[in-house]
Design an enzyme around this catalytic site. Structure first.
Site, PDB file in Angstrom:
ATOM      1  N   VAL A  31     -54.140  32.627-115.426  1.00  0.00           N
ATOM      2  CA  VAL A  31     -53.291  33.476-116.267  1.00  0.00           C
ATOM      3  C   VAL A  31     -54.147  34.663-116.671  1.00  0.00           C
ATOM      4  CG1 VAL A  31     -51.911  33.623-118.367  1.00  0.00           C
ATOM      5  CG2 VAL A  31     -51.975  31.492-117.075  1.00  0.00           C
ATOM      6  N   LYS A  32     -54.061  35.720-115.868  1.00  0.00           N
ATOM      7  CA  LYS A  32     -54.858  36.915-116.112  1.00  0.00           C
ATOM      8  C   LYS A  32     -54.018  38.060-116.662  1.00  0.00           C
ATOM      9  CE  LYS A  32     -58.195  35.922-112.556  1.00  0.00           C
ATOM     10  NZ  LYS A  32     -58.945  36.460-111.442  1.00  0.00           N
ATOM     11  N   THR A  33     -52.725  37.980-116.442  1.00  0.00           N
ATOM     12  CA  THR A  33     -51.841  39.054-116.895  1.00  0.00           C
ATOM     13  C   THR A  33     -50.639  38.436-117.606  1.00  0.00           C
ATOM     14  OG1 THR A  33     -50.500  39.055-114.889  1.00  0.00           O
ATOM     15  CG2 THR A  33     -52.463  40.452-114.875  1.00  0.00           C
ATOM     16  N   GLU A  55     -63.556  34.726-107.480  1.00  0.00           N
ATOM     17  CA  GLU A  55     -63.508  35.638-108.612  1.00  0.00           C
ATOM     18  C   GLU A  55     -64.712  36.568-108.496  1.00  0.00           C
ATOM     19  OE1 GLU A  55     -61.303  35.913-111.019  1.00  0.00           O
ATOM     20  OE2 GLU A  55     -60.070  34.235-110.379  1.00  0.00           O
TER      21      GLU A  55
END
Length: 79
Positions: free
Chosen positions: A28-30, A2
């Site tokens: 879960v970024k989007t 990251e």
């Protein structure tokens, strides 16, 4: 790595990164990632998300929702 942790890791002596396969880490970024997690692609087993054994095809499909789904509130309104 990251980006944020990649920049910060240089401040620690003898630090190293660990490559974790996506099968063990489900970021879960989007809202596209959220859709995959909420689908029947995964199932909960002993408190862990695992690939649904009833799936006929292996691997994780590529999901790219449009810009109208960028915000979680817009995503929730449609799903």
């Amino acid at each position: 790595l990251e980006t944020a942790i990649g920049a910060g890791i240089s401040y620690f002596n003898n630090s190293c990164g660990v490559n974790v396969p996506r099968s063990r880490f489900l970021p879960v970024k989007t809202t596209s990632d959220l859709l995959l997690i909420q689908s029947n692609l995964y199932t909960l087993k002993s408190g862990m998300l695992v690939m649904n054994p009833l799936r006929q095809f292996g691997g994780v499909p590529v999901v790219k929702l449009g810009p109208e789904f960028k915000k979680v509130s817009a995503f929730d309104a449609r799903f």
